[in-house]
Design a protein around this motif. Sequence first.
Motif, PDB file in Angstrom:
ATOM      1  N   LEU A  54       7.281   5.512   7.445  1.00 38.74           N
ATOM      2  CA  LEU A  54       5.808   5.728   7.447  1.00 38.74           C
ATOM      3  C   LEU A  54       4.976   6.534   8.637  1.00 38.74           C
ATOM      4  CD1 LEU A  54       5.268   2.099   6.401  1.00 38.74           C
ATOM      5  CD2 LEU A  54       5.147   3.949   4.663  1.00 38.74           C
ATOM      6  N   HIS A  55       5.510   7.422   9.087  1.00 41.58           N
ATOM      7  CA  HIS A  55       4.795   7.819  10.225  1.00 41.58           C
ATOM      8  C   HIS A  55       3.861   8.814   9.631  1.00 41.58           C
ATOM      9  CE1 HIS A  55       4.448  11.387  13.067  1.00 41.58           C
ATOM     10  NE2 HIS A  55       4.752  10.510  14.032  1.00 41.58           N
TER      11      HIS A  55
ATOM     12  N   GLU B 153      11.819  -1.498   0.608  1.00 46.67           N
ATOM     13  CA  GLU B 153      11.698  -2.513   0.118  1.00 46.67           C
ATOM     14  C   GLU B 153      10.908  -2.206  -1.147  1.00 46.67           C
ATOM     15  OE1 GLU B 153      10.598  -6.561   1.737  1.00 46.67           O
ATOM     16  OE2 GLU B 153      11.561  -5.967   3.628  1.00 46.67           O
ATOM     17  N   GLU B 154      11.182  -3.181  -2.005  1.00 52.23           N
ATOM     18  CA  GLU B 154      10.188  -2.979  -3.275  1.00 52.23           C
ATOM     19  C   GLU B 154       8.906  -3.771  -2.910  1.00 52.23           C
ATOM     20  OE1 GLU B 154      10.998  -1.668  -6.410  1.00 52.23           O
ATOM     21  OE2 GLU B 154      12.906  -0.861  -5.744  1.00 52.23           O
ATOM     22  N   ALA B 155       8.066  -2.738  -3.737  1.00 44.24           N
ATOM     23  CA  ALA B 155       6.494  -3.393  -3.300  1.00 44.24           C
ATOM     24  C   ALA B 155       6.305  -4.860  -4.113  1.00 44.24           C
ATOM     25  CB  ALA B 155       5.507  -2.458  -3.881  1.00 44.24           C
ATOM     26  N   GLU B 156       5.598  -5.716  -3.365  1.00 44.47           N
ATOM     27  CA  GLU B 156       5.266  -6.967  -4.042  1.00 44.47           C
ATOM     28  C   GLU B 156       4.119  -7.176  -5.173  1.00 44.47           C
ATOM     29  OE1 GLU B 156       6.753  -9.383  -0.285  1.00 44.47           O
ATOM     30  OE2 GLU B 156       4.709  -8.722  -0.228  1.00 44.47           O
ATOM     31  N   VAL B 157       3.641  -5.890  -5.690  1.00 41.84           N
ATOM     32  CA  VAL B 157       2.708  -5.857  -6.617  1.00 41.84           C
ATOM     33  C   VAL B 157       3.259  -4.769  -7.624  1.00 41.84           C
ATOM     34  CG1 VAL B 157       0.870  -6.542  -5.084  1.00 41.84           C
ATOM     35  CG2 VAL B 157       1.455  -3.982  -5.365  1.00 41.84           C
ATOM     36  N   LYS B 158       2.427  -4.841  -8.837  1.00 41.78           N
ATOM     37  CA  LYS B 158       2.932  -3.778  -9.825  1.00 41.78           C
ATOM     38  C   LYS B 158       2.126  -2.417  -9.817  1.00 41.78           C
ATOM     39  CE  LYS B 158       3.701  -6.889 -13.761  1.00 41.78           C
ATOM     40  NZ  LYS B 158       3.540  -7.302 -14.986  1.00 41.78           N
ATOM     41  N   GLY B 159       2.776  -1.532  -8.881  1.00 42.59           N
ATOM     42  CA  GLY B 159       2.196  -0.313  -8.585  1.00 42.59           C
ATOM     43  C   GLY B 159       1.447  -0.569  -7.342  1.00 42.59           C
ATOM     44  N   LEU B 160       1.553   0.734  -6.558  1.00 46.08           N
ATOM     45  CA  LEU B 160       0.926   0.602  -5.123  1.00 46.08           C
ATOM     46  C   LEU B 160      -0.527   0.392  -5.068  1.00 46.08           C
ATOM     47  CD1 LEU B 160       3.236   3.200  -3.364  1.00 46.08           C
ATOM     48  CD2 LEU B 160       3.534   0.513  -3.477  1.00 46.08           C
TER      49      LEU B 160
ATOM     50  N   ARG C  60       0.737  -1.308  -0.134  1.00 42.14           N
ATOM     51  CA  ARG C  60      -0.083  -0.082  -0.184  1.00 42.14           C
ATOM     52  C   ARG C  60       0.875   1.519  -0.051  1.00 42.14           C
ATOM     53  NH1 ARG C  60      -2.574   3.706  -0.545  1.00 42.14           N
ATOM     54  NH2 ARG C  60      -4.468   4.607   0.521  1.00 42.14           N
ATOM     55  N   TYR C  61       1.942   1.155   0.683  1.00 37.66           N
ATOM     56  CA  TYR C  61       2.840   2.471   0.787  1.00 37.66           C
ATOM     57  C   TYR C  61       4.241   2.173   0.438  1.00 37.66           C
ATOM     58  CZ  TYR C  61      -1.056   3.209   3.900  1.00 37.66           C
ATOM     59  OH  TYR C  61      -2.455   3.147   4.716  1.00 37.66           O
ATOM     60  N   GLY C  62       4.417   1.228  -0.297  1.00 38.98           N
ATOM     61  CA  GLY C  62       6.019   1.120  -0.545  1.00 38.98           C
ATOM     62  C   GLY C  62       7.203   0.929   0.226  1.00 38.98           C
ATOM     63  N   SER C  63       6.856   0.565   1.530  1.00 37.18           N
ATOM     64  CA  SER C  63       8.005   0.587   2.623  1.00 37.18           C
ATOM     65  C   SER C  63       7.266  -0.070   3.705  1.00 37.18           C
ATOM     66  CB  SER C  63       8.351   1.964   2.880  1.00 37.18           C
ATOM     67  OG  SER C  63       9.201   1.988   3.998  1.00 37.18           O
TER      68      SER C  63
END
Length: 615
Positions: free
Chosen positions: A373-374, A464-471, A364-367
């Motif tokens: 992510l605060h 980290e890299e997100a595990e989906v294409k695009g958040l 959802r947030y890419g991290s």
Amino acid sequence: MALSVPVAVLAPLAIGAPILGACLLLTVGRRVPRRLVDGTAVAVAALVLALDVLLLVRSAGDPAGHLATWIGGWGPGSPALGIALVADPFAAGAAVIAAALTVAALVYTWHYLDSAEAHFHALLLLFLAGMTGFVLSGDLFDMFVFFELMGAVAYALTGFRVEEPTSVQGALAFGVVNSFGAYVTLTGIGVLYAQTGQLGLAPLAVALQGRPPGAVVVGGFVLVVTGFCVKAALVPFHFWLDDAHAVAPTPVCVLFSGIMVELGLYGVFRVTTVVFGPVLPHADLQRTFLVLGTLTALLGAVLCFLQRHLKRLLAYSTIAHVGLFTIAFGTLDPAGTAGAALYVAGHAATKSALFLVAGSILDRYGSVDEIDLHGAGRRARVLPWLMLLGGFALAGLPPFGSGLGKAVSEEAVAEAGAPWAPALFVLVSAVTGAAVLRAACRIYFGLGSRPDKDTAPLDTKGSEEAEVKGLLKRVPATMLGPLVVLLAGGLVLGVLPGVPQAFAEAADHFLDRAGYLASAFGTAAAPAAPSPASGWTTSGVVLGLVSSALAALLALAALYRDRLPGPSAVGRRIGDAVVARLRGLHSGHIGDYITWLLVGVALLGALVGLPLLAG
């Protein structure tokens, strides 16, 4: 009709079905739509779950509590060789957890890893086959074979995103350390076979019975359990675990922390109770597990609280709780074993749900960096409350199953001769729960002052890299559903009236060595005498509430530490030096980790062998 299916079919099919399913997916997976691959994998895992449930019902309903079958043309008349599968409620229950978590992981995968082809699903099914075979094996060498199947697949799953250097590095560390531990175990199996000519757990137990606990027995025990201790991530065998969890795909982390690590403990205590328990002094074994468990719990809790990388935070939390499980199992009595099993089941549901939360945050947030992510999730509606619930469940809040397991374990360990153990359980549970609560409040509610992003030079950041294409703009139902079901399952374990009694009976059968031997040899044995079930008690509820309240206070203190009076300059320097040293030990260098593994072997040998020499 279903319950009449013979064990000779149930147990082999529970192992063979996922292997056949994996072969099918590897054969046709690239030629069929992704949805069909997902559906087939889930269906196979669900079939295994149903078979394991039937096996659990059959073994729990059997008067002796142990159901054995021999495959490959061998039988009890040729005990030196063969493939023996022995199911009791403990083993079948572990298989049920493994299959249930695999189903949850595969459902979560439907909207995850868009680049994943059928080989990812095939690897998960092979992993399930390895876990199922491991818990049902009644033979040391077969346990090693399934242990290696589980390990080889786990290495591939950890490094699945092979294009990322950190993924390859984590998988390499995992593979080298665990393989080295497995070879140590294989050496121990060879030593015992050379001395006794037996590989089956039951024949080996008979062959060793009556022997003096000399160097061969002690050495065999230490070597055999070393590989299992590595898989269980007991200190100082634990160094691989956080690196692997940090880079492994989220569904894989669910299986690693939810069941694979606990299967390492299963191996340790299955071998101990059946083979070595009557040979090695009971008090020495208790002391060994108490020392290892305490070290593991304390170190895991401290390092958990120091993390900002969510997956590493949860990984160290797993290490901390494995320490508590070890202390409870290490009583080697029915009460402690039942409490530990309850704790493992509740922890599996809670920790798996929290890893799914972490995966949802990443996509959802890419991290997964708590500090970066605060306040990023202020608009989220469901996940904040689920993460808070998971944090409190981890802390032992009644009526969650993890809280019930903690309560039963605390009482059992105190009665077994460690009156200080409840304080340790409260402290470790509170610290690990506080780390999750702190992260949830910081990410979803923006509480606390915005911290310095460069908190420490050795701090592992959560980029980290997100595990989906695009958040993701929203978390889909296939990702949210397993999370909710897992948390609900953890709650049900703590409120169903018959759960404590079922786990007490399972513990009785697990410790019933005579019944295990009789089942393996095809003879009759008197059923184990039932032990009284221990459920919620006033002290257990109070301690659960105390640990939960302490977790909330620690989380708030961490969020608003700039408003609290700080330590003196000397205290700050000492604290910083200790933290830096702890972080430095976890260097990521494989050579260092192998060295610590050898230190662990020496420590095990000293804890078990030195009292015998002194005596």
